[in-house]
Write an enzyme that holds these catalytic residues in place. Structure first.
Site, PDB file in Angstrom:
ATOM      1  N   LEU A   1       0.616 -11.446   4.336  1.00 24.22           N
ATOM      2  CA  LEU A   1      -0.412 -10.449   4.618  1.00 24.22           C
ATOM      3  C   LEU A   1      -1.356 -10.939   5.704  1.00 24.22           C
ATOM      4  CD1 LEU A   1      -1.254  -7.673   3.413  1.00 24.22           C
ATOM      5  CD2 LEU A   1      -2.925  -8.918   2.029  1.00 24.22           C
ATOM      6  N   GLY A   2      -1.728 -10.041   6.601  1.00 21.90           N
ATOM      7  CA  GLY A   2      -2.667 -10.422   7.645  1.00 21.90           C
ATOM      8  C   GLY A   2      -2.932  -9.283   8.605  1.00 21.90           C
ATOM      9  N   ARG A   6       0.831  -1.208   0.000  1.00 22.39           N
ATOM     10  CA  ARG A   6       0.000   0.000   0.000  1.00 22.39           C
ATOM     11  C   ARG A   6       0.866   1.260   0.000  1.00 22.39           C
ATOM     12  NH1 ARG A   6      -5.302  -0.946   1.291  1.00 22.39           N
ATOM     13  NH2 ARG A   6      -5.817  -2.908   2.324  1.00 22.39           N
ATOM     14  N   TYR A   8     -11.792 -16.090  13.289  1.00 22.28           N
ATOM     15  CA  TYR A   8     -10.406 -15.905  12.841  1.00 22.28           C
ATOM     16  C   TYR A   8      -9.843 -17.216  12.304  1.00 22.28           C
ATOM     17  CZ  TYR A   8      -5.442 -14.684  13.024  1.00 22.28           C
ATOM     18  OH  TYR A   8      -4.117 -14.463  12.699  1.00 22.28           O
ATOM     19  N   LYS A  53      -8.965 -18.368   8.295  1.00 15.40           N
ATOM     20  CA  LYS A  53      -7.648 -18.880   7.910  1.00 15.40           C
ATOM     21  C   LYS A  53      -7.779 -20.253   7.250  1.00 15.40           C
ATOM     22  CE  LYS A  53      -4.969 -15.575   9.541  1.00 15.40           C
ATOM     23  NZ  LYS A  53      -4.142 -14.735   8.641  1.00 15.40           N
ATOM     24  N   LEU A  92       3.548 -15.152  17.720  1.00 16.05           N
ATOM     25  CA  LEU A  92       4.816 -14.698  17.134  1.00 16.05           C
ATOM     26  C   LEU A  92       5.590 -13.813  18.100  1.00 16.05           C
ATOM     27  CD1 LEU A  92       3.567 -13.781  13.550  1.00 16.05           C
ATOM     28  CD2 LEU A  92       5.108 -15.667  14.135  1.00 16.05           C
ATOM     29  N   ARG A 116       0.424  -4.913  20.754  1.00 15.99           N
ATOM     30  CA  ARG A 116      -0.791  -5.716  20.854  1.00 15.99           C
ATOM     31  C   ARG A 116      -0.818  -6.358  22.234  1.00 15.99           C
ATOM     32  NH1 ARG A 116      -0.848  -8.982  15.056  1.00 15.99           N
ATOM     33  NH2 ARG A 116      -0.856  -7.156  13.669  1.00 15.99           N
TER      34      ARG A 116
END
Length: 218
Positions: free
Chosen positions: A72-73, A36, A124, A128, A151, A159
């Site tokens: 991407l996510g 983007r 979610y 996936k 992760l 987060r």
């Protein structure tokens, strides 16, 4: 080798690490990023195209190469609505994959999620799983699906939920044995490394890698 890699999600936690692997690799002479925003990284083999993800079909001629890496996510919280989440985590990756297949890209490598299941009651996880199913149906020469647990790494955004989960699971990871080992947190750099290594093997078929397997890919 004179391969071309294509990446979406190159600014994310895993994508940015993967980009480093690809730029350092002698196996790739060209690395194409579709994003983007313009990425402020300069390298002789790097080409960055700034695109509108709502007009993916307009950029189909850019999606040519050997290995397509989908990093991407987003999250439901960041997306604000279920519709926006599905657009980023399902619609966009699938559109790119369909074009990549039409353009004869050899391999597709996808970051999914631990527990991905199209029959799940968790939206979610279900999304996936649905994406995985659709990607499998495209029958690339090689389809590689990576299902990381929480992760670990330095994010551009904080987060809270994920950080708490990471700390908790890291402390008690020694209790996660046998089939539970895949729930141990994993470094984003290890996921990126696993993606890079598997792309070099020339394997044909569909392969799924859980977190515990990725931990040991060298």
């Amino acid at each position: 080798m004179n391969k071309t890699a294509i990446i979406i999600g190159a600014t994310g936690l895993v994508g940015s690490s993967l980009l480093n692997y690809l730029l350092k690799s002698s196996n790739y002479t060209k690395v194409i990023i579709l994003a983007r925003k313009n990425i402020e990284i300069k390298h002789q083999k790097l080409i960055c195209y700034q695109i509108d993800f709502d007009l993916i079909e307009s950029y189909k001629d850019l999606i040519t190469g050997d290995d397509f890496f989908c990093c991407l996510g987003t999250t439901l919280k960041k997306a604000h609505t279920i519709e926006n989440f599905k657009k980023v985590d399902f619609n966009y990756p699938l559109q790119f994959a369909q074009i990549a297949k039409t353009n004869k890209v050899k391999n597709f490598l996808l970051i999914s999620s631990i527990g991905a299941n199209s029959e799940s009651g968790n939206y979610y996880i279900k999304t996936k799983g649905q994406l995985e199913d659709k990607i499998k149906e495209l029958f690339f020469h090689g389809t590689f699906i990576f299902r990381p647990s929480i992760l670990k790494g330095i994010r551009n955004e904080f987060r809270l939920k994920e950080k708490i989960s990471e700390i908790f699971l890291s402390i008690f990871s020694f209790l996660l044995l046998g089939k539970l080992k895949k729930y141990r947190p994993i470094l984003a750099t290890q996921v990126a490394k696993a993606m890079y290594i598997e792309a070099q093997k020339g394997l044909k078929g569909i392969y799924i890698f859980e977190s515990d397997v990725m931990q040991n890919i060298e």
